[in-house]
Design a protein around this motif. Structure first.
Motif, PDB file in Angstrom:
ATOM      1  N   GLU A 118       3.730   2.659   1.088  1.00 51.91           N
ATOM      2  CA  GLU A 118       4.077   1.264   1.380  1.00 51.91           C
ATOM      3  C   GLU A 118       5.549   1.241   1.706  1.00 51.91           C
ATOM      4  OE1 GLU A 118       2.771  -1.935  -1.132  1.00 51.91           O
ATOM      5  OE2 GLU A 118       1.244  -0.632  -2.016  1.00 51.91           O
ATOM      6  N   LYS A 119       5.860   0.715   2.875  1.00 49.50           N
ATOM      7  CA  LYS A 119       7.250   0.778   3.328  1.00 49.50           C
ATOM      8  C   LYS A 119       8.091  -0.290   2.627  1.00 49.50           C
ATOM      9  CE  LYS A 119      10.117   0.389   7.373  1.00 49.50           C
ATOM     10  NZ  LYS A 119      10.295  -0.557   8.436  1.00 49.50           N
ATOM     11  N   ASP A 120       7.652  -1.506   2.748  1.00 51.97           N
ATOM     12  CA  ASP A 120       8.390  -2.628   2.160  1.00 51.97           C
ATOM     13  C   ASP A 120       7.434  -3.802   2.066  1.00 51.97           C
ATOM     14  OD1 ASP A 120       8.160  -3.566   4.757  1.00 51.97           O
ATOM     15  OD2 ASP A 120      10.105  -2.744   5.312  1.00 51.97           O
ATOM     16  N   THR A 139       0.693   2.342  12.822  1.00 53.43           N
ATOM     17  CA  THR A 139      -0.429   1.900  11.987  1.00 53.43           C
ATOM     18  C   THR A 139      -1.338   3.089  11.698  1.00 53.43           C
ATOM     19  OG1 THR A 139      -0.280  -0.276  12.959  1.00 53.43           O
ATOM     20  CG2 THR A 139      -2.352   0.269  11.887  1.00 53.43           C
ATOM     21  N   GLU A 184       6.444   0.787  11.806  1.00 54.21           N
ATOM     22  CA  GLU A 184       5.765   2.058  11.536  1.00 54.21           C
ATOM     23  C   GLU A 184       4.488   2.141  12.355  1.00 54.21           C
ATOM     24  OE1 GLU A 184       6.493   4.461   8.793  1.00 54.21           O
ATOM     25  OE2 GLU A 184       8.449   3.494   9.041  1.00 54.21           O
ATOM     26  N   THR A 199       6.558  -5.729   4.243  1.00 53.79           N
ATOM     27  CA  THR A 199       5.777  -5.982   5.463  1.00 53.79           C
ATOM     28  C   THR A 199       4.472  -5.187   5.493  1.00 53.79           C
ATOM     29  OG1 THR A 199       6.774  -4.209   6.753  1.00 53.79           O
ATOM     30  CG2 THR A 199       7.907  -6.334   6.783  1.00 53.79           C
ATOM     31  N   THR A 200       4.268  -4.334   4.506  1.00 57.14           N
ATOM     32  CA  THR A 200       3.059  -3.503   4.522  1.00 57.14           C
ATOM     33  C   THR A 200       1.813  -4.334   4.185  1.00 57.14           C
ATOM     34  OG1 THR A 200       4.299  -1.542   3.915  1.00 57.14           O
ATOM     35  CG2 THR A 200       1.938  -1.495   3.473  1.00 57.14           C
ATOM     36  N   ARG A 250      -3.500   0.658   7.349  1.00 57.34           N
ATOM     37  CA  ARG A 250      -2.231   0.220   6.752  1.00 57.34           C
ATOM     38  C   ARG A 250      -1.205  -0.016   7.855  1.00 57.34           C
ATOM     39  NH1 ARG A 250      -0.010   2.352   1.035  1.00 57.34           N
ATOM     40  NH2 ARG A 250      -1.491   0.783   0.374  1.00 57.34           N
ATOM     41  N   THR A 251      -0.665  -1.227   7.889  1.00 56.79           N
ATOM     42  CA  THR A 251       0.364  -1.566   8.887  1.00 56.79           C
ATOM     43  C   THR A 251       1.668  -1.870   8.166  1.00 56.79           C
ATOM     44  OG1 THR A 251      -0.038  -3.945   8.840  1.00 56.79           O
ATOM     45  CG2 THR A 251      -1.399  -2.675  10.345  1.00 56.79           C
ATOM     46  N   SER A 252       2.762  -1.421   8.758  1.00 58.68           N
ATOM     47  CA  SER A 252       4.095  -1.760   8.256  1.00 58.68           C
ATOM     48  C   SER A 252       4.990  -2.008   9.453  1.00 58.68           C
ATOM     49  CB  SER A 252       4.702  -0.610   7.443  1.00 58.68           C
ATOM     50  OG  SER A 252       3.987  -0.411   6.259  1.00 58.68           O
ATOM     51  N   ASP A 253       5.917  -2.929   9.279  1.00 61.94           N
ATOM     52  CA  ASP A 253       6.841  -3.261  10.359  1.00 61.94           C
ATOM     53  C   ASP A 253       7.572  -2.011  10.847  1.00 61.94           C
ATOM     54  OD1 ASP A 253       7.967  -4.968  12.079  1.00 61.94           O
ATOM     55  OD2 ASP A 253       9.456  -5.785  10.707  1.00 61.94           O
ATOM     56  N   LYS A 294      -1.263  -8.658   1.267  1.00 54.56           N
ATOM     57  CA  LYS A 294      -0.959  -7.282   0.834  1.00 54.56           C
ATOM     58  C   LYS A 294      -2.140  -6.363   1.106  1.00 54.56           C
ATOM     59  CE  LYS A 294       3.070  -8.016  -1.084  1.00 54.56           C
ATOM     60  NZ  LYS A 294       4.219  -7.594  -0.283  1.00 54.56           N
TER      61      LYS A 294
END
Lengths: 417, 201
Positions: free
Chosen positions: B55-57, B194, B192, B59-60, B187-190, B148
């Motif tokens: 989990e990046k931050d 996907t 990053e 935004t994940t 899983r998506t993160s700003d 989340k």
């Protein structure tokens, strides 16, 4: 319509000349792949929990097109009880239809209530009658935000002199009616006009609606109308729907948090969804050279496509029969007994009598605004879907022109005795 | 000469079994069956654990995507069969260890009944979504830090469409009518890439 191997092709490689041969000109052709592309652009652009795109079927009201948008998941925006009935016949659930009339009789609104569709009211007098007659039927209220926007005065509908909507200055009056009758206001709506390029106009309108929305506690949706501009000329400008989507979504999501409820964001696009999907194919009857002009006279006129004459609209015109010919300058005119010019001084690949011309952006407000003027038949309509063509409206016949005329025999020539 | 023919036969048999194996494993990889998931790992039935992308931050967002479980044949809006109801319970059990923030289902009995045990277990409302407009909802959830770990129950056509949208691809085709056991973790993160893990359940 793209050029492949020096000939125009519709999506799926469908040959428009073959359609003209099969169904005869003049002919309206709609490409479902373009409708889908435009619908998906809107769905992708607006990032909200609840989105509803209501197709404004006044743009193109063929029942097959309405059914197609139903299959894509759209709702339906209607302006007459006949459009409501068509939407229900097309398979829409009544609550998927919003009815936004203006200056209609209360009797017609009562029919829409009976049909069970969402009602959007745009004047104080009707709201009062509605509240007294149907206090338990939720309504949407159409607000006039007094914003001057749109491509021309004929299609700008949200300014202070417009007949549309209830002035936002009259919101206290709306509230008094709501309180007195116990009406539930479930939605707020605005529509500022067509061919709006500037996302700032929408944001300005949005702020006005949000301010009003704070005063109504039972809202389920906010409808921002439409008016997105599509390109009519090659390389023409259009509304940056992705940029607008980003901005409106952020603002809308923030407002929902403040309001304490996940409202539905609604739009009612017509032109944006179908304009580019439509083509109007016509045959050149004559080439007429005068001292000042070369006219290409076609087998159609303002009876079939009135937008160039009514709105000064530009419709791109190409020679479908010989797309690769040397470009010459033409004025394309119709066969109606008054001036009906489709395009002046257009650069078109050299035209010969009998060639097929194609007019672009013929999906919205073209066939639906056609008439029988000069006792001409309205054209057939064809839908191109997944590489196949389907006749969705027959060309009219003489019997169609005579069908509702009542011949009284009062003046028929009596044989001399 | 005889040895050569025998060798060829063995080679053909090996190739045949390899073909059968890869046919059952999309992308040439064996698809494992999940037993549970927590915030960091996926645990498989054969005792393996797969690390989830970090989990990046804030935004994940982790999407857990499933098609509805086994359905009956009654009418346009069928119920789940006993096998389907069992699978819905199994899904809630698998997701026991992970903190789910939202449970979404389309407005059909089979999807709602697939999602309901998880929603009840987590004490969450069952959010109804329109699969036709799911790209708008997915876009919203990717952007909004409140989302989340989201369970999304859909259909044989809408789940691949969601995968295609989230992963910006078009490779996922409709799920076979008889296939109910796929579970996808996206899983998506700003900023990053996907990431996707496909399993069975």
């Amino acid at each position: 319509m793209q050029i492949e191997n020096q000939m125009y092709k519709l999506t799926g490689g469908v040959d428009p000349l073959a359609l003209c041969e099969k169904y005869a000109c003049p002919l309206y052709v709609y490409d479902s792949a373009i409708m889908k592309r435009q619908y998906e652009r809107m769905v992708n652009a607006f990032k909200v929990k609840n989105l509803k795109i209501n197709y404004a079927c006044k743009a193109l009201s063929n029942i097959n097109v309405i059914q197609y948008f139903n299959s894509l998941g759209a709702g339906l925006d209607t302006v007459s009880i006949q459009e409501v009935e068509t939407g229900i016949k097309a398979g829409f659930e009544p609550q998927e239809i919003i009815y936004t009339p203006n200056c209609v009789s209360f009797a017609e609104i009562a029919e829409a209530v009976e049909a069970g569709v969402k009602i959007n009211i745009d004047n104080i007098s009707i709201l009062e009658q509605f509240g007294q007659t149907y206090p338990n039927v939720p309504v949407c209220v159409r607000i006039n935000p007094h914003i001057m926007a749109g491509g021309s005065s004929k299609i700008s509908v949200g300014h202070i002199d417009s007949k549309f909507g209830i002035s936002f200055h009259q919101v206290p009056h709306v509230k008094r009616i709501v309180e007195a009758t116990g009406l539930k206001v479930e939605g707020l709506h605005m529509h500022t006009g067509s061919d709006i390029l500037d996302s700032g106009v929408f944001l300005q309108g949005a702020e006005i609606l949000f301010n009003i929305a704070r005063e109504f506690k039972d809202l389920d949706y906010i409808d921002f109308g439409s008016g997105f501009k599509v390109p009519y000329k090659e390389g023409g400008v259009c509304t940056d729907i992705e940029d607008l989507g980003e901005k409106i979504s952020t603002r809308f999501n923030n407002f929902c948090q403040e309001y304490g409820k996940d409202l539905t964001l609604m739009f009612e696009p017509g032109k944006f969804l179908v304009s580019e999907a439509g083509y109007f194919f016509v045959k050149v009857n004559v080439i007429k050279q005068t001292t000042a002009n070369v006219f290409a006279g076609i087998d159609s006129g303002l009876n079939h496509l009135i937008r160039p004459m009514f709105y000064d609209s530009y419709h791109h015109i190409v020679n479908v029969s010989k797309p690769m010919g040397k470009t010459r300058i033409y004025t394309v005119v119709g066969y109606i007994c008054e001036t009906d010019t489709f395009g002046v001084n257009r650069k078109i690949a050299e035209i010969h009598e009998g060639d097929i011309l194609g007019m672009h952006n013929a999906g919205a407000y073209c066939q639906t605004m056609s008439s029988n003027y000069n006792s001409r038949y309205r054209p057939a309509e064809v839908l191109v879907h997944e590489g196949k063509d389907y006749l969705i409206r027959k060309r009219e016949t003489l019997n169609d022109l005579w069908r509702n005329q009542v011949e009284t025999q009062l003046f028929s020539k009596v044989a001399a005795e | 000469m005889k040895h050569t023919i025998n060798f060829l036969k063995i080679k053909l048999a090996v190739l045949f079994f390899a073909f059968l194996f890869f046919q059952s494993c999309p992308n040439g990889k064996a698809v494992k069956t999940i037993s549970s998931i927590d915030q960091k790992y996926l645990y498989t039935m054969d005792g393996k654990k797969i690390k989830l992308p970090a989990e990046k931050d804030t935004t994940t967002t982790t999407f857990i995507l499933v098609r509805h479980a086994e359905k009956g044949v009654n009418g346009k809006d069928p119920d789940l069969t006993p096998d389907g109801l069992q699978r819905a319970d199994d899904l809630a059990e698998i997701l026991k260890q992970i903190e789910v923030s939202h449970v979404f289902s389309t407005d059909y009995i089979r999807t709602k009944d697939t999602a309901r045990p998880t929603a009840v277990d987590k004490g969450l409302p069952l959010d109804i979504y329109n699969p036709s407009n799911q790209n708008s909802l997915l876009g919203h959830m990717v952007m909004d830090p409140d989302y989340k770990n989201v369970l999304l129950v859909g259909h044989s056509n809408s789940i691949p469409a969601a995968l295609n949208h989230l992963l910006a691809t078009s490779v996922y085709e409709n799920i076979d009518h008889e296939e109910y056991d796929n579970i996808y973790f996206v899983r998506t993160s700003d900023g990053e890439k996907t990431k996707l893990i496909s399993l069975k359940y």
